[in-house]
Design a protein around this motif. Structure first.
Motif, PDB file in Angstrom:
ATOM      1  N   GLU A 143       0.833  -1.204   0.000  1.00 15.86           N
ATOM      2  CA  GLU A 143       0.000   0.000   0.000  1.00 15.86           C
ATOM      3  C   GLU A 143       0.865   1.250   0.000  1.00 15.86           C
ATOM      4  O   GLU A 143       0.593   2.213  -0.730  1.00 15.86           O
ATOM      5  CB  GLU A 143      -0.926   0.001   1.215  1.00 15.86           C
ATOM      6  N   VAL A 144       1.923   1.265   0.823  1.00 19.72           N
ATOM      7  CA  VAL A 144       2.818   2.423   0.881  1.00 19.72           C
ATOM      8  C   VAL A 144       3.433   2.694  -0.487  1.00 19.72           C
ATOM      9  O   VAL A 144       3.519   3.847  -0.940  1.00 19.72           O
ATOM     10  CB  VAL A 144       3.910   2.210   1.943  1.00 19.72           C
ATOM     11  N   ALA A 145       3.860   1.625  -1.176  1.00 22.25           N
ATOM     12  CA  ALA A 145       4.468   1.794  -2.496  1.00 22.25           C
ATOM     13  C   ALA A 145       3.467   2.319  -3.517  1.00 22.25           C
ATOM     14  O   ALA A 145       3.795   3.179  -4.349  1.00 22.25           O
ATOM     15  CB  ALA A 145       5.058   0.463  -2.959  1.00 22.25           C
ATOM     16  N   LEU A 146       2.235   1.836  -3.457  1.00 18.85           N
ATOM     17  CA  LEU A 146       1.243   2.198  -4.478  1.00 18.85           C
ATOM     18  C   LEU A 146       0.620   3.571  -4.241  1.00 18.85           C
ATOM     19  O   LEU A 146       0.181   4.217  -5.196  1.00 18.85           O
ATOM     20  CB  LEU A 146       0.159   1.126  -4.552  1.00 18.85           C
ATOM     21  N   LYS A 147       0.582   4.027  -2.983  1.00 12.57           N
ATOM     22  CA  LYS A 147      -0.088   5.311  -2.743  1.00 12.57           C
ATOM     23  C   LYS A 147       0.735   6.497  -3.228  1.00 12.57           C
ATOM     24  O   LYS A 147       0.254   7.632  -3.173  1.00 12.57           O
ATOM     25  CB  LYS A 147      -0.496   5.461  -1.279  1.00 12.57           C
TER      26      LYS A 147
END
Length: 265
Positions: free
Chosen positions: A153-157
């Motif tokens: 999630e951190v990478a995609l946000k």
């Protein structure tokens, strides 16, 4: 009809359209049956969902003492990348954290106002999407623990929002998108250790909510400031009750509030 109980988030089931229930210790209400009827909500007192004491609710239905100490309110709940149970490291209660974190989790795209990325336990699909008022959603990856979901999630946000615009969601300012195509655009940004869990064949789920009329302008009901309200229920979306005069009531935002609910007509 009259009901009384402590509010928790509405329970749901998905059929042709989402069915909503308020579930209390001695009773339950199918709220879909109240759409078109005039109801009143009267705030009586607080009741912490953990200790059961009449103490002011601080967050997530808990008093401050419980919220700051119980394992189900740890920082890793809101920030799954902080999960440490896979390392055998304790935050507040390692046994609890292992049960919660070391199970299949899904990173997904949900479209409720705009497309957002999110994380949930696999067992909470499609409940999580319903709670966010998403009219369509799709899985991106399914991973064996919460930490891997969190770092994904951190990478995609950096490339897609991780927030829901609840006002746009409630006024139904929505755009239908091909979420499989949106997912494919994000594939290369998934962390290397998660690439093997990519779900290329999952199809999107469409969700219909029981709403007769969406508000054009929104007024929020806060029972701590205005303990009594009555109005005609025109629909339910996400965790919100929508009334004919544009008032919206966030049920989940009032967890731990004991209320008296009456059906007036």
């Amino acid at each position: 009809m009259q009901y009384e109980g402590v509010l928790t988030k509405m329970q749901t089931e998905i059929v042709d359209e989402v069915q909503y229930y308020l579930v209390w210790k001695k009773d339950f209400v199918n709220l879909n049956q109240l759409i078109g009827k005039k109801i009143s909500i009267n705030f009586l007192k607080f009741e912490c969902l953990n200790c059961g004491l009449e103490k002011k609710i601080f967050r997530q239905g808990y008093c401050y003492d419980c919220w700051s100490s119980i394992p189900s309110a740890g920082d890793w709940i809101m920030r799954p990348e902080l999960s440490k149970a896979h390392l055998d490291e304790e935050d507040r209660d390692l046994e609890f954290e292992k049960r919660a974190q070391l199970q299949p989790h899904v990173v997904y795209l949900a479209n409720s106002s705009d497309v957002k990325v999110g994380v949930t336990r696999k067992s909470q699909i499609p409940t999580r999407w319903i709670d966010q008022g998403a009219h369509e959603a799709i899985e991106i990856v399914e991973v064996p623990n919460r930490y891997l979901a969190g770092i994904t999630e951190v990478a995609l946000k950096d490339h897609v929002s991780d927030k829901t615009n609840w006002r746009k969601m409630l006024t139904n300012e929505i755009v239908d998108l091909n979420l499989a195509e949106e997912r494919e655009k994000l594939k290369d940004f998934i962390p290397e250790e998660v690439q093997q869990y990519y779900l290329r064949n999952q199809t999107e789920l469409e969700i219909k909510f029981p709403v007769k009329e969406f508000p054009k302008k929104i007024k929020t009901l806060n029972l701590a400031k205005n303990p009594f309200f009555e109005g005609v229920l025109s629909g339910i979306k996400g965790q919100y009750l929508i009334f004919e005069n544009g008032t919206v009531f966030n049920v989940r935002g009032h967890e731990g509030f004991v209320v008296d609910l009456k059906v007036l007509s």
